[in-house]
Design a protein around this motif. Structure first.
Motif, mmCIF file in Angstrom:
data_model
loop_
_atom_site.group_PDB
_atom_site.id
_atom_site.type_symbol
_atom_site.label_atom_id
_atom_site.label_comp_id
_atom_site.label_asym_id
_atom_site.label_seq_id
_atom_site.Cartn_x
_atom_site.Cartn_y
_atom_site.Cartn_z
ATOM 1 N N ALA A 52 -2.474 4.321 -10.315
ATOM 2 C CA ALA A 52 -1.795 3.054 -10.616
ATOM 3 C C ALA A 52 -1.697 2.830 -12.116
ATOM 4 C CB ALA A 52 -2.534 1.891 -9.947
ATOM 5 N N MET A 53 -2.778 3.061 -12.828
ATOM 6 C CA MET A 53 -2.783 2.854 -14.274
ATOM 7 C C MET A 53 -1.832 3.830 -14.972
ATOM 8 S SD MET A 53 -4.572 0.260 -14.941
ATOM 9 C CE MET A 53 -4.487 0.464 -16.725
ATOM 10 N N LEU A 54 -1.879 5.106 -14.603
ATOM 11 C CA LEU A 54 -1.023 6.099 -15.250
ATOM 12 C C LEU A 54 0.455 5.839 -14.942
ATOM 13 C CD1 LEU A 54 -3.073 9.384 -14.658
ATOM 14 C CD2 LEU A 54 -2.805 8.122 -16.799
ATOM 15 N N SER A 55 0.748 5.464 -13.707
ATOM 16 C CA SER A 55 2.135 5.215 -13.325
ATOM 17 C C SER A 55 2.688 3.949 -13.971
ATOM 18 C CB SER A 55 2.269 5.108 -11.800
ATOM 19 O OG SER A 55 1.916 6.319 -11.171
ATOM 20 N N ALA A 56 1.797 2.985 -14.252
ATOM 21 C CA ALA A 56 2.244 1.702 -14.803
ATOM 22 C C ALA A 56 2.453 1.733 -16.312
ATOM 23 C CB ALA A 56 1.229 0.611 -14.459
ATOM 24 N N MET A 57 1.832 2.672 -17.016
ATOM 25 C CA MET A 57 1.847 2.663 -18.474
ATOM 26 C C MET A 57 3.251 2.537 -19.077
ATOM 27 S SD MET A 57 -1.192 2.525 -19.577
ATOM 28 C CE MET A 57 -0.944 2.918 -21.305
ATOM 29 N N PRO A 58 4.264 3.269 -18.603
ATOM 30 C CA PRO A 58 5.591 3.150 -19.230
ATOM 31 C C PRO A 58 6.247 1.790 -19.046
ATOM 32 C CG PRO A 58 5.412 5.164 -17.930
ATOM 33 C CD PRO A 58 4.254 4.299 -17.562
ATOM 34 N N PHE A 59 5.763 0.987 -18.081
ATOM 35 C CA PHE A 59 6.444 -0.259 -17.744
ATOM 36 C C PHE A 59 5.701 -1.513 -18.225
ATOM 37 C CE2 PHE A 59 6.977 2.864 -14.231
ATOM 38 C CZ PHE A 59 8.289 3.221 -14.502
ATOM 39 N N LEU A 60 4.501 -1.364 -18.770
ATOM 40 C CA LEU A 60 3.702 -2.525 -19.156
ATOM 41 C C LEU A 60 4.183 -3.112 -20.476
ATOM 42 C CD1 LEU A 60 0.100 -1.315 -18.224
ATOM 43 C CD2 LEU A 60 1.680 -2.690 -16.865
ATOM 44 N N ASP A 61 4.230 -4.446 -20.528
ATOM 45 C CA ASP A 61 4.540 -5.169 -21.762
ATOM 46 C C ASP A 61 3.918 -6.552 -21.643
ATOM 47 O OD1 ASP A 61 6.243 -6.688 -20.086
ATOM 48 O OD2 ASP A 61 7.971 -5.451 -20.591
ATOM 49 N N ASP A 62 4.375 -7.495 -22.451
ATOM 50 C CA ASP A 62 3.781 -8.829 -22.430
ATOM 51 C C ASP A 62 4.004 -9.553 -21.105
ATOM 52 O OD1 ASP A 62 2.886 -8.476 -24.985
ATOM 53 O OD2 ASP A 62 4.586 -9.524 -25.931
ATOM 54 N N ALA B 268 0.835 -1.206 0.000
ATOM 55 C CA ALA B 268 0.000 0.000 0.000
ATOM 56 C C ALA B 268 0.862 1.245 0.000
ATOM 57 C CB ALA B 268 -0.921 0.015 1.223
ATOM 58 N N PRO B 269 0.411 2.297 -0.689
ATOM 59 C CA PRO B 269 1.085 3.599 -0.618
ATOM 60 C C PRO B 269 0.670 4.315 0.664
ATOM 61 C CG PRO B 269 -0.813 3.782 -2.035
ATOM 62 C CD PRO B 269 -0.753 2.334 -1.595
ATOM 63 N N PHE B 270 1.318 5.431 0.935
ATOM 64 C CA PHE B 270 1.021 6.182 2.150
ATOM 65 C C PHE B 270 0.228 7.452 1.884
ATOM 66 C CE2 PHE B 270 4.778 3.677 3.149
ATOM 67 C CZ PHE B 270 4.423 3.119 4.367
ATOM 68 N N LYS B 271 0.016 7.774 0.612
ATOM 69 C CA LYS B 271 -0.671 9.028 0.291
ATOM 70 C C LYS B 271 -1.902 8.808 -0.579
ATOM 71 C CE LYS B 271 2.050 12.595 -0.468
ATOM 72 N NZ LYS B 271 3.117 13.464 -1.044
ATOM 73 N N GLY B 272 -2.354 7.559 -0.694
ATOM 74 C CA GLY B 272 -3.575 7.290 -1.449
ATOM 75 C C GLY B 272 -3.393 7.165 -2.943
ATOM 76 N N THR B 273 -2.201 7.468 -3.449
ATOM 77 C CA THR B 273 -1.900 7.341 -4.872
ATOM 78 C C THR B 273 -0.514 6.710 -5.027
ATOM 79 O OG1 THR B 273 -0.999 9.582 -4.950
ATOM 80 C CG2 THR B 273 -3.321 9.317 -5.552
ATOM 81 N N VAL B 274 -0.215 6.253 -6.243
ATOM 82 C CA VAL B 274 1.059 5.593 -6.525
ATOM 83 C C VAL B 274 1.882 6.460 -7.463
ATOM 84 C CG1 VAL B 274 2.154 3.505 -7.393
ATOM 85 C CG2 VAL B 274 -0.074 3.353 -6.297
ATOM 86 N N THR B 275 3.155 6.658 -7.130
ATOM 87 C CA THR B 275 4.045 7.425 -7.992
ATOM 88 C C THR B 275 4.693 6.504 -9.024
ATOM 89 O OG1 THR B 275 6.004 7.087 -6.598
ATOM 90 C CG2 THR B 275 4.556 8.961 -6.054
ATOM 91 N N PRO B 276 5.174 7.059 -10.138
ATOM 92 C CA PRO B 276 5.875 6.224 -11.131
ATOM 93 C C PRO B 276 7.068 5.483 -10.534
ATOM 94 C CG PRO B 276 5.296 8.335 -12.092
ATOM 95 C CD PRO B 276 4.970 8.435 -10.629
ATOM 96 N N TRP B 277 7.804 6.131 -9.616
ATOM 97 C CA TRP B 277 8.938 5.465 -8.982
ATOM 98 C C TRP B 277 8.473 4.266 -8.164
ATOM 99 C CZ3 TRP B 277 13.552 3.820 -8.633
ATOM 100 C CH2 TRP B 277 14.134 3.473 -7.421
ATOM 101 N N GLN B 278 7.372 4.402 -7.422
ATOM 102 C CA GLN B 278 6.851 3.274 -6.665
ATOM 103 C C GLN B 278 6.397 2.152 -7.598
ATOM 104 O OE1 GLN B 278 3.912 5.578 -4.496
ATOM 105 N NE2 GLN B 278 5.015 5.336 -2.567
ATOM 106 N N MET B 279 5.739 2.520 -8.697
ATOM 107 C CA MET B 279 5.273 1.505 -9.634
ATOM 108 C C MET B 279 6.445 0.769 -10.276
ATOM 109 S SD MET B 279 2.731 -0.127 -10.840
ATOM 110 C CE MET B 279 1.364 0.897 -10.275
#
Length: 333
Positions: free
Chosen positions: A319-329, A281-292
């Motif tokens: 979560a979705m926005l932070s994950a976009m650069p890292f998603l692949d197969d 879990a994050p501590f601020k209710g949202t996830v940063t790109p670095w955390q993702m």
């Protein structure tokens, strides 16, 4: 190599590597290394799912190589990938492990190493809270409310902050000035309405926060009402960098299939009480790109578990926005 505290001498790094055995470090990280007939060590790779061992470690050369995913390197590159550390952080981890300070060139200002002086006071607080939990009826009632077993409480180093006492340096309950300064620096004490420093946590279930290097960095707390007190930023803790439960999620179960992203530390505790160590879990209710990035470096799939409402929507969106650069197969959310 430059960092907040200046350049670390190359000679120090070479000496550090010469005093470190990669086999010992990897075993400390939970790898079940077994010696082969060729004199090397092997196990299933920690960086991808497999049934037969393809991960090999050469003690003579102090390197590792995976024939499955081609991961390779020395002990520093392993720590950087396995623990999501930067290069300087990996050097500092090895130095901490040997109990030595990291030197800096050109008389630079003290860097992150200097901040570690505040951590012993956090450890004193944790020991105090753990003792109080074992002897406090109010603390035991909170464990029962969240169905937390004594074994889980001990494994997570849960504690209880009473309303009528706190750690002290003397029998009369007073503090040395250095202790007061450290407690204030780490967010354990703050000024009350009269301007007097007082403990931040009272009558609360205490959840220790472990950072990506396995060090105690802060506390999250749950009040009897269910309200949570989340840790603020301090010199040894950043809520934008750390994730509650990630240290346990990466070490308790080797190669977990997925992590479960929860809204808060209390949700992670409830998952743990139900038998799953995959909650984070994050501590601020949202996830940063670095955390993702840290999450998806450790596991291939992330399940986002959010409540209905604005709070859940914010977490899911971040979560979705932070994950976009890292998603692949191989990386999915």
């Amino acid at each position: 190599m430059s960092g907040q505290g200046g350049r670390i001498p190359k000679e120090f790094i070479q000496d550090l590597l010469g005093r470190t055995d990669i086999v010992d470090v990897l075993r400390e990280k939970g790898l079940a290394l077994k010696k082969t007939s060729a004199g090397e060590y092997s196990c299933c790779c920690p960086f991808h799912q497999e049934r037969s061992p393809s991960f090999y470690v050469s003690e003579a050369k102090q390197v590792y190589y995976c024939f499955g995913c081609q991961a390779k390197g020395n002990v520093l590159s392993f720590l950087m990938r396995h623990d999501s550390l930067g290069y300087v952080e990996a050097v500092e981890y090895l130095a901490d492990r040997l109990g030595i300070d990291v030197p800096r060139e050109h008389g630079a200002l003290p860097g992150p190493q200097a901040l570690q002086g505040d951590r012993p006071v956090l450890e004193r607080c944790r020991d105090f809270y753990e003792t109080e939990l074992r002897t406090s009826a109010a603390g035991q009632e909170m464990l029962s409310r969240y169905h937390v077993s004594p074994e889980t409480a001990a494994a997570m180093h849960l504690g209880f902050a009473p309303s009528d006492c706190f750690i002290s340096d003397n029998e009369n309950g007073t503090f040395l000035q250095a202790t007061i300064d450290a407690l204030a620096e780490t967010g354990m004490m703050a000024a009350d309405s009269t301007g007097t420093l007082a403990p931040v946590f009272r009558d609360a279930l205490m959840l220790p926060v472990i950072d990506r290097r396995g060090r105690l960095s802060a506390f999250s707390a749950v009040l009897p009402s269910g309200e949570q007190i989340l840790p603020a930023a301090t010199p040894v803790f950043s809520p934008d960098d750390e994730l509650f439960g990630l240290s346990d999620a990466r070490t308790i179960e080797r190669n977990p299939e997925y992590f479960c992203l929860c809204p808060s530390p209390l949700d992670v505790l409830e998952l743990r009480a139900a038998g799953s160590a995959r909650g984070i879990a994050p501590f601020k209710g949202t996830v940063t790109p670095w955390q993702m990035k840290r999450i998806l470096t450790s596991v291939g799939r992330l399940v986002v578990a959010v409540p209905v409402g604005e709070e859940g929507e914010e977490l899911a969106k971040s979560a979705m926005l932070s994950a976009m650069p890292f998603l692949d197969d191989e990386k999915r959310i």
